[in-house]
Design a protein around this motif. Structure first.
Motif, PDB file in Angstrom:
ATOM      1  N   GLY A 288      18.069 -35.408  -3.552  1.00 48.97           N
ATOM      2  CA  GLY A 288      18.456 -34.046  -3.868  1.00 48.97           C
ATOM      3  C   GLY A 288      19.893 -33.761  -3.480  1.00 48.97           C
ATOM      4  O   GLY A 288      20.554 -34.576  -2.812  1.00 48.97           O
ATOM      5  N   ASP A 289      20.405 -32.599  -3.881  1.00 46.28           N
ATOM      6  CA  ASP A 289      21.797 -32.264  -3.556  1.00 46.28           C
ATOM      7  C   ASP A 289      21.858 -31.372  -2.326  1.00 46.28           C
ATOM      8  O   ASP A 289      20.848 -30.834  -1.864  1.00 46.28           O
ATOM      9  CB  ASP A 289      22.489 -31.613  -4.754  1.00 46.28           C
ATOM     10  CG  ASP A 289      21.802 -30.348  -5.219  1.00 46.28           C
ATOM     11  OD1 ASP A 289      21.364 -29.570  -4.369  1.00 46.28           O
ATOM     12  OD2 ASP A 289      21.699 -30.136  -6.455  1.00 46.28           O
ATOM     13  N   LYS A 290      23.058 -31.228  -1.814  1.00 44.26           N
ATOM     14  CA  LYS A 290      23.294 -30.440  -0.610  1.00 44.26           C
ATOM     15  C   LYS A 290      24.279 -29.318  -0.895  1.00 44.26           C
ATOM     16  O   LYS A 290      25.070 -28.947  -0.039  1.00 44.26           O
ATOM     17  CB  LYS A 290      23.813 -31.337   0.502  1.00 44.26           C
ATOM     18  CG  LYS A 290      22.856 -32.461   0.888  1.00 44.26           C
ATOM     19  CD  LYS A 290      23.482 -33.387   1.912  1.00 44.26           C
ATOM     20  CE  LYS A 290      22.496 -34.480   2.317  1.00 44.26           C
ATOM     21  NZ  LYS A 290      22.080 -35.316   1.175  1.00 44.26           N
ATOM     22  N   SER A 291      24.243 -28.795  -2.119  1.00 41.39           N
ATOM     23  CA  SER A 291      25.157 -27.729  -2.513  1.00 41.39           C
ATOM     24  C   SER A 291      24.655 -26.387  -1.979  1.00 41.39           C
ATOM     25  O   SER A 291      23.444 -26.152  -1.908  1.00 41.39           O
ATOM     26  CB  SER A 291      25.279 -27.669  -4.030  1.00 41.39           C
ATOM     27  OG  SER A 291      25.719 -28.914  -4.547  1.00 41.39           O
ATOM     28  N   PRO A 292      25.568 -25.495  -1.597  1.00 45.17           N
ATOM     29  CA  PRO A 292      25.139 -24.188  -1.071  1.00 45.17           C
ATOM     30  C   PRO A 292      24.372 -23.359  -2.085  1.00 45.17           C
ATOM     31  O   PRO A 292      23.459 -22.615  -1.712  1.00 45.17           O
ATOM     32  CB  PRO A 292      26.461 -23.519  -0.667  1.00 45.17           C
ATOM     33  CG  PRO A 292      27.522 -24.254  -1.410  1.00 45.17           C
ATOM     34  CD  PRO A 292      27.023 -25.651  -1.561  1.00 45.17           C
ATOM     35  N   PHE A 293      24.714 -23.473  -3.384  1.00 44.08           N
ATOM     36  CA  PHE A 293      23.985 -22.673  -4.364  1.00 44.08           C
ATOM     37  C   PHE A 293      22.559 -23.169  -4.549  1.00 44.08           C
ATOM     38  O   PHE A 293      21.683 -22.419  -4.968  1.00 44.08           O
ATOM     39  CB  PHE A 293      24.725 -22.640  -5.712  1.00 44.08           C
ATOM     40  CG  PHE A 293      25.117 -23.987  -6.244  1.00 44.08           C
ATOM     41  CD1 PHE A 293      24.215 -24.790  -6.917  1.00 44.08           C
ATOM     42  CD2 PHE A 293      26.422 -24.447  -6.083  1.00 44.08           C
ATOM     43  CE1 PHE A 293      24.585 -26.021  -7.417  1.00 44.08           C
ATOM     44  CE2 PHE A 293      26.800 -25.678  -6.593  1.00 44.08           C
ATOM     45  CZ  PHE A 293      25.877 -26.477  -7.255  1.00 44.08           C
ATOM     46  N   THR A 294      22.304 -24.445  -4.218  1.00 45.85           N
ATOM     47  CA  THR A 294      20.927 -24.943  -4.272  1.00 45.85           C
ATOM     48  C   THR A 294      20.088 -24.277  -3.183  1.00 45.85           C
ATOM     49  O   THR A 294      18.951 -23.847  -3.426  1.00 45.85           O
ATOM     50  CB  THR A 294      20.894 -26.470  -4.117  1.00 45.85           C
ATOM     51  OG1 THR A 294      21.714 -27.068  -5.110  1.00 45.85           O
ATOM     52  CG2 THR A 294      19.479 -26.998  -4.246  1.00 45.85           C
ATOM     53  N   ASN A 295      20.638 -24.176  -1.974  1.00 45.61           N
ATOM     54  CA  ASN A 295      19.930 -23.497  -0.892  1.00 45.61           C
ATOM     55  C   ASN A 295      19.685 -22.030  -1.231  1.00 45.61           C
ATOM     56  O   ASN A 295      18.602 -21.478  -0.964  1.00 45.61           O
ATOM     57  CB  ASN A 295      20.733 -23.599   0.412  1.00 45.61           C
ATOM     58  CG  ASN A 295      20.716 -25.007   0.980  1.00 45.61           C
ATOM     59  OD1 ASN A 295      19.833 -25.802   0.669  1.00 45.61           O
ATOM     60  ND2 ASN A 295      21.701 -25.316   1.810  1.00 45.61           N
ATOM     61  N   GLN A 296      20.702 -21.387  -1.839  1.00 45.19           N
ATOM     62  CA  GLN A 296      20.546 -19.974  -2.195  1.00 45.19           C
ATOM     63  C   GLN A 296      19.449 -19.791  -3.231  1.00 45.19           C
ATOM     64  O   GLN A 296      18.616 -18.877  -3.130  1.00 45.19           O
ATOM     65  CB  GLN A 296      21.870 -19.429  -2.724  1.00 45.19           C
ATOM     66  CG  GLN A 296      21.809 -17.962  -3.133  1.00 45.19           C
ATOM     67  CD  GLN A 296      23.133 -17.478  -3.692  1.00 45.19           C
ATOM     68  OE1 GLN A 296      24.135 -18.187  -3.659  1.00 45.19           O
ATOM     69  NE2 GLN A 296      23.138 -16.269  -4.219  1.00 45.19           N
ATOM     70  N   THR A 297      19.430 -20.659  -4.240  1.00 35.51           N
ATOM     71  CA  THR A 297      18.402 -20.569  -5.272  1.00 35.51           C
ATOM     72  C   THR A 297      17.017 -20.816  -4.678  1.00 35.51           C
ATOM     73  O   THR A 297      16.038 -20.144  -5.032  1.00 35.51           O
ATOM     74  CB  THR A 297      18.685 -21.584  -6.391  1.00 35.51           C
ATOM     75  OG1 THR A 297      20.006 -21.402  -6.883  1.00 35.51           O
ATOM     76  CG2 THR A 297      17.697 -21.422  -7.536  1.00 35.51           C
ATOM     77  N   PHE A 298      16.950 -21.785  -3.772  1.00 32.63           N
ATOM     78  CA  PHE A 298      15.661 -22.091  -3.152  1.00 32.63           C
ATOM     79  C   PHE A 298      15.168 -20.909  -2.318  1.00 32.63           C
ATOM     80  O   PHE A 298      13.975 -20.576  -2.335  1.00 32.63           O
ATOM     81  CB  PHE A 298      15.799 -23.347  -2.276  1.00 32.63           C
ATOM     82  CG  PHE A 298      14.531 -23.768  -1.613  1.00 32.63           C
ATOM     83  CD1 PHE A 298      13.524 -24.401  -2.327  1.00 32.63           C
ATOM     84  CD2 PHE A 298      14.324 -23.527  -0.255  1.00 32.63           C
ATOM     85  CE1 PHE A 298      12.340 -24.783  -1.721  1.00 32.63           C
ATOM     86  CE2 PHE A 298      13.149 -23.912   0.357  1.00 32.63           C
ATOM     87  CZ  PHE A 298      12.155 -24.540  -0.372  1.00 32.63           C
ATOM     88  N   ARG A 299      16.069 -20.235  -1.592  1.00 37.70           N
ATOM     89  CA  ARG A 299      15.679 -19.072  -0.810  1.00 37.70           C
ATOM     90  C   ARG A 299      15.169 -17.949  -1.714  1.00 37.70           C
ATOM     91  O   ARG A 299      14.150 -17.299  -1.417  1.00 37.70           O
ATOM     92  CB  ARG A 299      16.870 -18.574   0.005  1.00 37.70           C
ATOM     93  CG  ARG A 299      17.278 -19.477   1.153  1.00 37.70           C
ATOM     94  CD  ARG A 299      18.544 -18.963   1.820  1.00 37.70           C
ATOM     95  NE  ARG A 299      18.978 -19.830   2.890  1.00 37.70           N
ATOM     96  CZ  ARG A 299      18.580 -19.753   4.144  1.00 37.70           C
ATOM     97  NH1 ARG A 299      17.706 -18.802   4.484  1.00 37.70           N
ATOM     98  NH2 ARG A 299      19.014 -20.583   5.062  1.00 37.70           N
ATOM     99  N   ASN A 300      15.881 -17.723  -2.831  1.00 38.12           N
ATOM    100  CA  ASN A 300      15.451 -16.664  -3.758  1.00 38.12           C
ATOM    101  C   ASN A 300      14.070 -16.960  -4.329  1.00 38.12           C
ATOM    102  O   ASN A 300      13.241 -16.058  -4.496  1.00 38.12           O
ATOM    103  CB  ASN A 300      16.468 -16.516  -4.887  1.00 38.12           C
ATOM    104  CG  ASN A 300      17.813 -16.019  -4.395  1.00 38.12           C
ATOM    105  OD1 ASN A 300      17.907 -15.437  -3.320  1.00 38.12           O
ATOM    106  ND2 ASN A 300      18.848 -16.261  -5.177  1.00 38.12           N
ATOM    107  N   MET A 301      13.817 -18.228  -4.632  1.00 37.27           N
ATOM    108  CA  MET A 301      12.512 -18.592  -5.180  1.00 37.27           C
ATOM    109  C   MET A 301      11.418 -18.397  -4.145  1.00 37.27           C
ATOM    110  O   MET A 301      10.326 -17.902  -4.456  1.00 37.27           O
ATOM    111  CB  MET A 301      12.535 -20.049  -5.663  1.00 37.27           C
ATOM    112  CG  MET A 301      11.246 -20.492  -6.344  1.00 37.27           C
ATOM    113  SD  MET A 301      11.240 -22.245  -6.762  1.00 37.27           S
ATOM    114  CE  MET A 301      11.212 -22.967  -5.121  1.00 37.27           C
ATOM    115  N   MET A 302      11.684 -18.765  -2.908  1.00 37.37           N
ATOM    116  CA  MET A 302      10.693 -18.587  -1.857  1.00 37.37           C
ATOM    117  C   MET A 302      10.369 -17.106  -1.637  1.00 37.37           C
ATOM    118  O   MET A 302       9.228 -16.742  -1.372  1.00 37.37           O
ATOM    119  CB  MET A 302      11.185 -19.212  -0.548  1.00 37.37           C
ATOM    120  CG  MET A 302      11.250 -20.730  -0.555  1.00 37.37           C
ATOM    121  SD  MET A 302       9.620 -21.523  -0.680  1.00 37.37           S
ATOM    122  CE  MET A 302       9.558 -21.921  -2.445  1.00 37.37           C
TER     123      MET A 302
END
Length: 364
Positions: free
Chosen positions: A51-65
């Motif tokens: 997987g990637d370690k981009s900040p927007f990936t973390n943000q998207t994952f938080r929004n989905m959760m």
């Protein structure tokens, strides 16, 4: 053997007068009947540590959760090793109806090294107007392959950061079109040509009667059509299978400077001109030589440089083109001289600069 000559001559004349014909459906498309591009942004999960370690990936994952009622504390890094942010795109065919399935392509937009084994979560696909026309989800099929060795060596075949999902999106909204509106249909030629447009209108008028079709310009041919949708489909089915002899292309020479590909089209002519082409090669070789004192003279052995210069000029005969040289004459002359693709490019460019090449020279 002599009895065969008139027969062979007759066959050659018949073959030379044959004119190829194409169907209208191969030469043109119906105005308004078109596909539309869709794009979306989503997450691929289930990766094997790629997987990637981009900040927007973390943000998207938080929004989905949060949509599932789960909150990740601020400042805590979820350390996503099996999640990657991706762009999803697809082509929505003309007349696609809700419930139909379309293929999608998924590409990583972060630093994920591989999407192999991942699954795309529910992703809306939007059009240029911002509306959602399809939703995508499914397991990726990745054609790329890669492997790393413990010594740092690696091998990779194709790209692992892009995959496809056959029938991976379901259409949710159809795109309205004007296919059944008005009293006319318009065929748009794939390649603009006045002769082809005129011949297409003539072929349609031969079937339907005079003034049923007319060429608007070099690209469009307008045809009268029934208003009823069922009749219009049958009507178009007949028209698109009519055969038309397309107009011949203008004289062109296409040169691909990257690959050395040269395509010489029909009707390329050359005015009387004489051509010679050769290569001048200068070779410089450096070497080292030992210099020793003569006899018993005092001195020491030293190493001195030695340079050899050689000039080799390739002799190429001059060939003469007479008036109205055809494509066949040009090919035969170049083959006789033995010019390589690079040499032929230089010859064609020089002919164009001299005004002897009666064709459009296009370098791509």
């Amino acid at each position: 053997m002599t009895a065969m000559k008139p027969f062979l001559t007759l066959m050659f004349c018949l073959l030379s007068t044959l004119v190829w014909a194409d169907r209208i459906k191969d030469l043109s498309s119906v105005q308004g009947v078109r596909s539309n591009q869709l794009v979306g942004y989503g997450l691929v999960v289930g990766l094997d540590g790629t997987g990637d370690k981009s900040p927007f990936t973390n943000q998207t994952f938080r929004n989905m959760m949060e949509q599932f009622g789960l909150t990740i504390p601020e400042g805590e890094d979820p350390k996503l090793k099996n999640v990657a942010a991706v762009s999803v795109y697809a082509t929505l065919p003309a007349f696609a109806k809700p419930g139909q399935e379309i293929d999608i392509t998924v590409s990583s937009i972060g630093n994920s090294s591989s999407l192999r084994g991942g699954s795309l979560l529910l992703t809306p696909l939007r059009g240029a107007d911002g509306k959602t026309y399809a939703v995508a989800q499914g397991s990726l099929v990745v054609s790329g392959f890669g492997a790393d060795g413990e010594d740092g060596s690696s091998i990779q075949v194709n790209i692992e950061s892009t995959g496809r999902i056959p029938s991976g999106a379901i259409v949710e909204r159809s795109v309205p079109n004007a296919f059944s509106d008005g009293d006319h249909l318009t065929f748009n030629l794939h390649r603009s040509d006045f002769t082809t447009a005129m011949r297409m209108a003539e072929v349609i008028n031969e079937l339907l009667g005079p003034d049923a079709a007319y060429a608007v310009d070099s690209t469009s041919v307008r045809v009268t059509a029934p208003r009823d949708a069922n009749q219009r489909v049958s009507y178009l089915s007949v028209l698109e299978n009519l055969e038309v002899s397309p107009g011949e292309e203008s004289a062109k020479v296409i040169i691909n400077s990257r690959t050395g590909t040269i395509v010489v089209g029909q009707h390329v002519m050359i005015e009387p001109v004489a051509i010679t082409h050769g290569n001048l090669t200068v070779t410089i070789a450096n070497s080292l030589a030992a210099s020793q004192p003569n006899g018993l003279a005092e001195g020491e052995t030293v190493v001195v440089p030695a340079t050899d210069v050689a000039v080799d000029q390739e002799l190429k005969p001059m060939f003469l083109f007479g008036p109205t040289v055809t494509l066949n004459d040009l090919v035969n002359a170049v083959n006789a001289v033995g010019a390589a693709p690079g040499d032929l490019m230089a010859i064609l460019e020089a002919l164009k600069s001299a005004g002897a090449l009666k064709a459009e020279l296009i370098v791509i």
